[in-house]
Design a protein around this motif. Structure first.
Motif, PDB file in Angstrom:
ATOM      1  N   ALA A  48     -45.136  -4.066  -1.277  1.00  0.00           N
ATOM      2  CA  ALA A  48     -46.222  -4.248  -0.314  1.00  0.00           C
ATOM      3  C   ALA A  48     -45.769  -3.869   1.093  1.00  0.00           C
ATOM      4  O   ALA A  48     -46.538  -3.267   1.855  1.00  0.00           O
ATOM      5  N   GLU A  49     -44.528  -4.209   1.450  1.00  0.00           N
ATOM      6  CA  GLU A  49     -43.996  -3.816   2.761  1.00  0.00           C
ATOM      7  C   GLU A  49     -44.011  -2.292   2.923  1.00  0.00           C
ATOM      8  O   GLU A  49     -44.414  -1.769   3.965  1.00  0.00           O
ATOM      9  N   ALA A  50     -43.573  -1.579   1.880  1.00  0.00           N
ATOM     10  CA  ALA A  50     -43.537  -0.117   1.946  1.00  0.00           C
ATOM     11  C   ALA A  50     -44.945   0.459   2.065  1.00  0.00           C
ATOM     12  O   ALA A  50     -45.184   1.412   2.819  1.00  0.00           O
ATOM     13  N   PHE A  51     -45.892  -0.123   1.346  1.00  0.00           N
ATOM     14  CA  PHE A  51     -47.275   0.340   1.410  1.00  0.00           C
ATOM     15  C   PHE A  51     -47.866   0.096   2.795  1.00  0.00           C
ATOM     16  O   PHE A  51     -48.511   0.978   3.380  1.00  0.00           O
ATOM     17  N   LEU A  52     -47.625  -1.088   3.344  1.00  0.00           N
ATOM     18  CA  LEU A  52     -48.170  -1.421   4.658  1.00  0.00           C
ATOM     19  C   LEU A  52     -47.524  -0.590   5.764  1.00  0.00           C
ATOM     20  O   LEU A  52     -48.168  -0.315   6.789  1.00  0.00           O
ATOM     21  N   ASP A  53     -46.287  -0.174   5.565  1.00  0.00           N
ATOM     22  CA  ASP A  53     -45.637   0.695   6.541  1.00  0.00           C
ATOM     23  C   ASP A  53     -46.429   1.995   6.688  1.00  0.00           C
ATOM     24  O   ASP A  53     -46.582   2.517   7.796  1.00  0.00           O
ATOM     25  N   GLN A  54     -46.954   2.494   5.571  1.00  0.00           N
ATOM     26  CA  GLN A  54     -47.770   3.712   5.616  1.00  0.00           C
ATOM     27  C   GLN A  54     -49.178   3.425   6.137  1.00  0.00           C
ATOM     28  O   GLN A  54     -49.705   4.142   6.990  1.00  0.00           O
TER      29      GLN A  54
END
Length: 219
Positions: A48-54
């Motif tokens: 989720a962190e990686a997705f929200l970074d985008q």
């Protein structure tokens, strides 16, 4: 989701809400998260962190950049260090392909050709391959200005989410924007490089290459 976000079929706020509901997140977790670090900022799972970074960081950076950066879509918008290092290496020998050859996905690079074919047939390709796609266009073009023009023309022609602030942020990232200097290399100078060999190591490429390879040549 980028084509749907681009055309307004879904909002970034709706996507954010769905992700955070799945993560059982509340704003109180921001207090507990590791502040001042890129990883773990939201206090949710790594995926989720990686997705929200985008969705949040890079997307908002692109939209704010298009609003507040003069000539954000032009070569002149690049930081001084990037323009200087690319200019210093422009005269170096490199593989050169015409725009027509790139458009037709007829380079020597099997991975790049497959990515270009997916873009042309589906209007989309994987985010990592987008970065590699742009880096190789920079490597194969007579100048960084020509590379920017080629990336823009190809994406505007074929991509469902082209003509978008995110697209222009991606083109200029290829040329050093929103990045830092790296160890100096031929052609790129201190702008970050990427290779198809690295993509083969990081991604599961076998099925992708079978699906988007050139059947007429056995590629």
């Amino acid at each position: 989701l980028s084509p749907y976000l681009h055309f307004g079929h879904i909002s970034a706020h709706e996507v954010f809400d769905a992700v955070m509901n799945r993560e059982a997140w509340t704003s109180r977790k921001l207090i507990q998260a590791r502040r001042g670090q890129r990883e773990g900022w939201w206090g949710v799972s790594a995926s989720a962190e990686a997705f929200l970074d985008q969705l949040v960081v890079w997307r908002e950076l692109a939209y704010n950049g298009s609003e507040w950066t003069p000539n954000y879509s032009r070569y002149e918008s690049l930081p001084d260090w990037a323009r200087q290092t690319l200019s210093a290496h422009t005269s170096e020998r490199r593989p050169r392909y015409s725009f027509a050859t790139l458009d037709a996905a007829r380079t020597h690079d099997e991975v790049w050709n497959a990515a270009q074919r997916q873009l042309k047939t589906e209007g989309w390709f994987h985010g990592y391959l987008r970065m590699l796609w742009g880096k190789k266009i920079l490597e194969w073009s007579p100048s960084p200005e020509a590379a920017l023009d080629r990336m823009t023309r190809l994406m505007d022609r074929y991509s469902l989410d082209g003509r978008d602030p995110n697209s222009y942020a991606g083109y200029t990232w290829v040329l050093g924007h929103y990045d830092r200097p790296w160890p100096e290399r031929p052609i790129f100078g201190t702008v970050r490089t990427m290779t198809s060999a690295s993509a083969r190591r990081k991604l599961r490429m076998e099925k992708f290459l079978r699906l988007y390879g050139d059947q007429s040549s056995g590629e």
